[in-house]
Scaffold this active site. Structure first.
Site, PDB file in Angstrom:
ATOM      1  CB  THR A  58      -0.937  -0.013   1.216  1.00  0.00           C
ATOM      2  OG1 THR A  58      -1.762  -1.180   1.155  1.00  0.00           O
ATOM      3  CG2 THR A  58      -1.815   1.225   1.238  1.00  0.00           C
ATOM      4  CE1 TYR A 121     -15.195  -0.743  -8.891  1.00  0.00           C
ATOM      5  CE2 TYR A 121     -15.996  -2.727  -9.978  1.00  0.00           C
ATOM      6  CZ  TYR A 121     -16.104  -1.367  -9.729  1.00  0.00           C
ATOM      7  OH  TYR A 121     -17.116  -0.638 -10.304  1.00  0.00           O
ATOM      8  CE1 TYR A 147      -1.929  -5.683   3.137  1.00  0.00           C
ATOM      9  CE2 TYR A 147      -1.010  -5.141   0.984  1.00  0.00           C
ATOM     10  CZ  TYR A 147      -1.451  -4.747   2.227  1.00  0.00           C
ATOM     11  OH  TYR A 147      -1.418  -3.416   2.563  1.00  0.00           O
ATOM     12  CE  LYS A 175       1.357  -5.573   5.095  1.00  0.00           C
ATOM     13  NZ  LYS A 175       0.019  -4.964   5.140  1.00  0.00           N
TER      14      LYS A 175
END
Length: 313
Positions: A58, A121, A147, A175
């Site tokens: 990110t 999305y 993730y 993560k």
């Protein structure tokens, strides 16, 4: 490998542990990718003691990059620090086809592992999520790390879905940036064979207490020395000192969040002498007042008096 901190999972060939910053993507003033400076940021954190790097997370602004830009970032980071610490590259995308292509390129570039964010999305059911990870894992001969950041992707993985993911041979860990402590605690308890990385600076010491072996810390992008000291104190058995440093990290995190989303890290980097350029639009930089407030807060914490203000060369 570790003394008092939790040990990595048996299914993790990289034995990921400690501090693994989600390194930034640097931009020129016109928002084109500054590949050289991006690599220098990886060098910046590695030279200050981190245990791995995670480009294209990110903080690396990966959804705002083209496929070619992502490839150049991965190649540059591997060329700069590969072989010194594990490089685990973010390869996630909304489609499985894109994700596989990113993973295959990352493997060819020489990364040590890939981090696959849950597709975003479109909403996914459990079967779609499992198939996605199966196809990505089958495409590479590398450890794969999930993730999990449902606040950004809109797709949360249930604990029962993790049971199905555990059947994937080269899935090595997860993560977690959900900040759902009960979910994380149960996931760690259910899957001791995996490596878990805490994905929020609010849960560095609490994550270690739960059984996370390491931390993907945005604060460590600007202040790697602070977070490395925290982890080392914990691993040395000085948990009291680690908790004191977690308190400092809370204060830094609050200061970094006072401006537009994600603007704090690059501003803090600039304040310590490392200019990583702007964020890519539509993300915005701090204005002059916010920057001054951040500088004052970091100065009050004593960080700007004690850190190295010189740019890396």
């Amino acid at each position: 490998m570790t003394d008092h901190a939790p040990a990595p999972g048996a299914d993790d060939p990289l034995d990921l542990h400690g501090v693994v910053p989600p390194t930034v993507t640097a931009f020129h003033d016109d928002e084109t990718v500054d590949v050289e400076r991006t690599a220098e940021h990886a060098r910046f954190v590695v030279d200050r003691g981190v245990d791995g790097v995670f480009p294209l997370g990110t903080n690396g602004e990966f959804p705002l990059l083209t496929g070619g830009e992502r490839q150049r970032v991965v190649e540059a980071v591997v060329d700069e620090v590969g072989g010194e610490v594990p490089v685990i590259a973010g390869v996630g995308a909304p489609s499985t086809r894109q994700t596989v292509a990113h993973a295959e390129h990352a493997e060819s570039a020489g990364v040590d592992g890939v981090v696959v964010v849950t597709p975003y999305y479109y909403p996914l059911d459990a079967a779609a999520a499992v198939e996605h990870y199966e196809r990505v894992a089958a495409a590479v001969d590398l450890p794969v790390y999930v993730y999990h950041i449902p606040s950004k992707t809109g797709n949360e993985l249930s604990l029962s879905t993790l049971e199905d993911l555990a059947a994937i041979d080269n899935l090595a860990g997860l993560k977690d940036s959900s900040k759902d402590v009960p979910w994380l605690g149960q996931a760690i308890d259910d899957h001791p064979e995996w490596t878990f990385l805490a994905g929020s600076d609010s849960l560095l010491v609490p994550g270690l207490d739960l059984g996370c072996t390491g931390m993907v810390s945005a604060v460590a992008n600007a202040f790697p020395d602070l977070v490395v000291d925290l982890y080392e104190a914990y691993d040395d058995g000085d948990v009291g000192h680690a908790r004191d440093l977690q308190s400092t990290v809370y204060d830094v995190r609050t200061a970094l969040k006072q401006g537009p989303y994600m603007s704090g890290v690059k501003t803090a980097l600039e304040l310590r002498g490392f200019d990583a350029g702007p964020l890519r639009s539509p993300l915005r930089e701090m204005d002059a007042e916010q920057r001054a407030d951040l500088e004052a807060a970091l100065d009050d914490l004593g960080l700007l008096d004690t850190i190295d203000l010189h740019q890396t060369e």
